[in-house]
Write a protein that holds these residues in place. Sequence first.
Motif, short mmCIF file in Angstrom:
data_model
loop_
_atom_site.label_atom_id
_atom_site.label_comp_id
_atom_site.label_asym_id
_atom_site.label_seq_id
_atom_site.Cartn_x
_atom_site.Cartn_y
_atom_site.Cartn_z
N LEU A 74 2.43 1.72 -3.60
CA LEU A 74 1.52 2.15 -4.67
C LEU A 74 0.75 3.42 -4.33
O LEU A 74 0.16 4.03 -5.23
N GLN A 83 -5.59 0.10 -5.61
CA GLN A 83 -4.59 -0.47 -6.52
C GLN A 83 -3.79 -1.57 -5.82
O GLN A 83 -3.46 -2.59 -6.44
N HIS A 134 -3.64 -8.79 -16.98
CA HIS A 134 -4.17 -7.67 -16.22
C HIS A 134 -3.61 -6.33 -16.68
O HIS A 134 -3.95 -5.29 -16.12
N ARG A 168 -5.85 -4.64 -5.80
CA ARG A 168 -5.87 -5.24 -7.14
C ARG A 168 -4.58 -6.04 -7.40
O ARG A 168 -4.64 -7.17 -7.90
N VAL A 169 -3.43 -5.47 -7.03
CA VAL A 169 -2.17 -6.19 -7.19
C VAL A 169 -2.15 -7.42 -6.29
O VAL A 169 -1.65 -8.48 -6.68
N GLU A 229 0.82 -1.20 0.00
CA GLU A 229 0.00 0.00 0.00
C GLU A 229 0.86 1.26 0.00
O GLU A 229 0.56 2.23 -0.71
N ASP A 261 -2.02 3.81 -3.08
CA ASP A 261 -3.43 3.65 -3.44
C ASP A 261 -3.89 2.30 -2.91
O ASP A 261 -3.42 1.25 -3.34
#
Length: 387
Positions: A195, A200, A350, A203-204, A192, A197
């Motif tokens: 990124l 995001q 992805h 999602r990763v 976290e 975010d």
Amino acid sequence: MTPHEIEHAAAAESVNPHRLSVVDRYRLQTWFLGIIAFSMILFMLVAARFILISLVIAIILFAMTADAINAFSRLRIGSWKLTNWVASMAAFTLIAVLLLTLSGLVISQVNTVVTTTAAYTDQGITAIARLAAWFSPEAEAMVETSIRSIQVSSYLSTLAGQASNLLSATTLVILFVGFLFAERLWFNTKLENLLHDKAQAQRVGRIIHSIVRRVNHYLLVKTGVSLATALAVYVLMEGFGLDFAGPMAVLTFVLNYIPSVGSIIATIILGLITLIQVNDPATALLVFVIAGMIQFVLGSVIDPMLMGKALRVSSFGIIISLAFWGALWGIPGMFLAVPIMVAAMIVCSHIPSARPVAVLLSREGLPEIEEMGSVAGVEPVVRQAAE
């Protein structure tokens, strides 16, 4: 270069049409930089292959136990709860013991083969030369002369040296696994912060979980099928009273991790070993046929049935991956080719710009539909592509 500068340069170059345009020069520069970067990556993969192979194996072993650790950490025995730290230590200890045990088993089997192969050298040369006699007597003499010119002792000493290097590689893998277990508690927080975010990062995280799930299923099925094949080969050789039943079972177990090619190599080696020991082509052919049937039933019938849709990768892509990683990392690269290919296909599926690569690597041209559909904002695009 700003858009205004590009327009100005394009207007200036329109006077001389024989010069390359700005866009062409930019594309050419991009291609050159890409070739240089690819060459540097290949150089690093070859130069640091010992460390990288150990790191990839450690990541796979760590990923295989991550879900089990999370499941055990949620168990309660009365008022006592198994903490994450205790579960991690137990998993690390189990991995270390298993790796050291397997390394010791492989080294002992290699030493057995090295010490007893010398006794079968002359007999093996005669048996192989007799096969060439089916073509012509001259071929038999030529093959026998060629084989006797090979320094078998040097190859045996090289094999023993490679086996001794296995212990150092195992130690490095155990160290990598230990550090990975130490870092797993703070992985989500680091992701976290990296990124910036949370959505995001989630999602990763789902992408990583998809890779782990698919690779784990592949390795579990492959391990079960390889173990069954090795036991069948051991029983077959013991039934015919052949030597090297233990080493051949271990070799079959290891080679079955190499898709398509490994089972063929194991069957051919078994046929040659039988021919050398019994000195009877009919018996050797019978053992070869039985071993081939075992490999076919377990590898071509049982294996795909258990694998299901967990490995939706192209067969041609598997061969290319085997050739590529085999050329870079040798035999260990061939073992790791399929897990690396599965991970690359999921990651590319992805990334919109890299999705054509995932389509080429997938078996049906629709990679990772269900996992991508679970990601917010991606499901409509995937469903439209599937239709």
